[in-house]
Design an enzyme around this catalytic site. Structure first.
Site, PDB file in Angstrom:
ATOM      1  N   TYR A 120       0.877  -1.178   0.000  1.00  0.00           N
ATOM      2  CA  TYR A 120       0.000   0.000   0.000  1.00  0.00           C
ATOM      3  C   TYR A 120       0.906   1.218   0.000  1.00  0.00           C
ATOM      4  O   TYR A 120       1.887   1.269   0.755  1.00  0.00           O
ATOM      5  CB  TYR A 120      -0.900   0.014   1.249  1.00  0.00           C
ATOM      6  N   ASP A 165       9.328   3.008   0.031  1.00  0.00           N
ATOM      7  CA  ASP A 165       8.251   3.610   0.806  1.00  0.00           C
ATOM      8  C   ASP A 165       8.440   3.158   2.255  1.00  0.00           C
ATOM      9  O   ASP A 165       8.080   2.044   2.625  1.00  0.00           O
ATOM     10  CB  ASP A 165       6.900   3.154   0.250  1.00  0.00           C
ATOM     11  N   LYS A 200       4.111   8.838   9.157  1.00  0.00           N
ATOM     12  CA  LYS A 200       3.745   8.157  10.409  1.00  0.00           C
ATOM     13  C   LYS A 200       4.674   8.458  11.585  1.00  0.00           C
ATOM     14  O   LYS A 200       4.623   9.522  12.155  1.00  0.00           O
ATOM     15  CB  LYS A 200       3.642   6.661  10.152  1.00  0.00           C
TER      16      LYS A 200
END
Ligand SMILES: Cc1ncc(COP(=O)(O)O)c(C=O)c1O
Length: 448
Positions: free
Chosen positions: A151, A254, A282
């Protein structure tokens, strides 16, 4: 347990009432509809390792809002830095640079040496969008290679089905690729044709696609952490690095989930592989909304290319917002303190939880294995840690996982109630929290 503070009558009555009110004015009733799950609990307060719901029930939290809270919820030092920033007159200036954005960039560069130059965004999705656009501008190519089970955000170039059924995706092909199965309506066909998907841990398929298509970038999580914690096989990331260099594609890691959670230098520091570009989010600001895109200076300098035809746009009213930047500075300073002591603590807590859970599964005769990298963990109800999405889809008992998570929630342990979702330990989880988690897990298991 469960650790009810009040909670009389129907267990989720207040949560349900709030959801009904929300449904009148919020599309779908919940903001960010990946949060709309069963049970539909509304949380109202959080501190350290704990969260409380609208009905007064307390939980030890391992969802951590999809993983940013590495220091725990409402960390006093991070919040203190944000309040201090306001008192010191930091504000959104929107013209020229600021001392705080320069300080944060220096800290990021120091922690992750492959970030020769960087820019700040408000989210991981914005950062992956920039990484793709930069790669297209740098290579003059348009196609993008992504991982099945990965994702990378919500925008057109990456919004694919993360957990397709085997019927949807078809049997394993290697070397070869899979159809881009959109996770959203509204993605133009022309965009979809530029997107290629291969299985994780399959370098032969990466090479096959690189040979057949004009790939601008390989965009990948170095550990697949949206389908549990699926680590790379030894040598796999090194091989992808070699292939990207050989075929002239940009390698983009990522690290929105792995970065700062697995190590201060990101997972790239553990793997010993330097991507051309990396993306973070995050944990970098412990729950405040910040993203980072950075990498090789010559690529990043396209954001400021003198020739307008080569220049890549980056702009955003809230980029480098002082409150999120203050939070990120405080987070990174804390993570780097005492030679990374916090990571040793997180590793110790993670190992304690893993050993305890595996002992419980063994005692109960369940076929289950815990995959863990530091503070990130996931139980696979299988006899092995899967190597790719096909392996996971075929071997993981998703039905048992759903029931297990449901009973954990009833017992006061909050995991996101979908199968194979990563659990996250924070520095605020004490040994006592881990031991209580294990006791409550034993109790929950007896009801599954
Ligand atoms: C690996 C990865 N990349 C990108 C994103 C998108 O980040 P954001 O939700 O901040 O846009 C996520 C979000 O979960 C993610 O897990």
């Amino acid at each position: 347990m469960p650790m009810a503070a009040s909670g009389t009558g129907k267990r989720h009555a207040e949560s349900e009432a709030l959801l009904r009110r929300g449904e009148a004015v919020i599309a779908g009733g919940v903001v960010s509809l990946n949060r709309k799950v069963e049970p539909g609990i509304a949380f109202v307060r959080a501190r350290g390792s704990r969260i409380w719901d609208a009905d007064g029930f307390e939980y030890i939290d391992y969802h951590a809002a999809f993983a940013p809270h590495l220091l725990g919820h409402n960390d006093p030092e991070v919040n203190g830095a944000v309040v201090q920033a306001m008192e010191d007159g930091w504000s959104l200036m929107g013209s020229g640079t600021t001392p705080w954005e320069v300080r944060l960039a220096e800290l990021l560069h120091e922690a992750v040496p492959s970030l020769e130059k960087l820019q700040l965004t408000n989210s991981g999705s914005e950062a992956t969008a920039h990484a793709i656009r930069l790669s297209r501008a740098w290579t003059g190519r348009e196609d993008v290679l992504l991982m099945l089970g990965g994702y990378n955000g919500w925008h057109n170039d990456v919004a694919r089905t993360v957990m397709p059924s085997l019927a949807e995706i078809g049997p394993r092909v290697s070397p070869g690729e899979y159809r881009f199965l959109p996770l959203s309506a509204g993605i133009p066909e022309g965009v979809r044709q530029r997107l290629h998907v291969v299985n994780f841990n399959d370098a032969a398929s990466v090479e096959d696609v690189l040979r057949r298509h004009p790939i601008a970038c390989v965009l990948m999580e170095p550990v697949l952490q949206n389908v549990g914690v699926m680590p790379p096989r030894p040598g796999y990331l090194q091989e992808v690095r070699r292939l990207c260099t050989r075929y002239g594609a940009t390698l983009v890691f990522d690290e929105v989930k792995t970065g700062f959670r697995s190590a201060l230098g990101g997972y790239q520091s553990i793997a010993g592989v330097a991507p051309d570009l990396s993306v973070f989010g995050k944990a970098v600001a412990n729950g405040y909304p910040l993203g980072v895109i950075g990498g090789r200076a010559e690529i990043m300098n396209l954001f400021d290319a003198k020739e307008s035809a080569r220049r890549v746009l980056i702009a955003g009213t809230y980029n480098g917002h002082p409150m999120t930047v203050a939070a990120a500075i405080a987070t990174l300073e804390r993570l780097g303190r005492d030679d990374g002591e916090i990571y040793r603590t997180l590793e110790a807590r993670g190992a304690r939880l893993q050993a305890g859970l595996e002992a419980l599964y063994h005692e109960k005769g369940w076929t289950a294995v815990v995959s863990r990298i530091g503070s990130a963990f996931c139980t696979y109800f299988s006899d092995h840690v899967p190597v790719d999405w096909h392996d996971l889809a075929a071997s993981h008992d998703s039905d048992l996982d759903r029931r297990y998570r449901r009973e954990l929630i009833n017992a006061g342990i909050y995991h996101f109630p979908l199968p194979a979702k990563q659990g996250s330990i924070s520095a605020a989880h004490t040994e006592d929290d881990i031991d209580r988690t294990l006791e409550m897990t034993r109790e929950a298991m007896s009801r599954v």
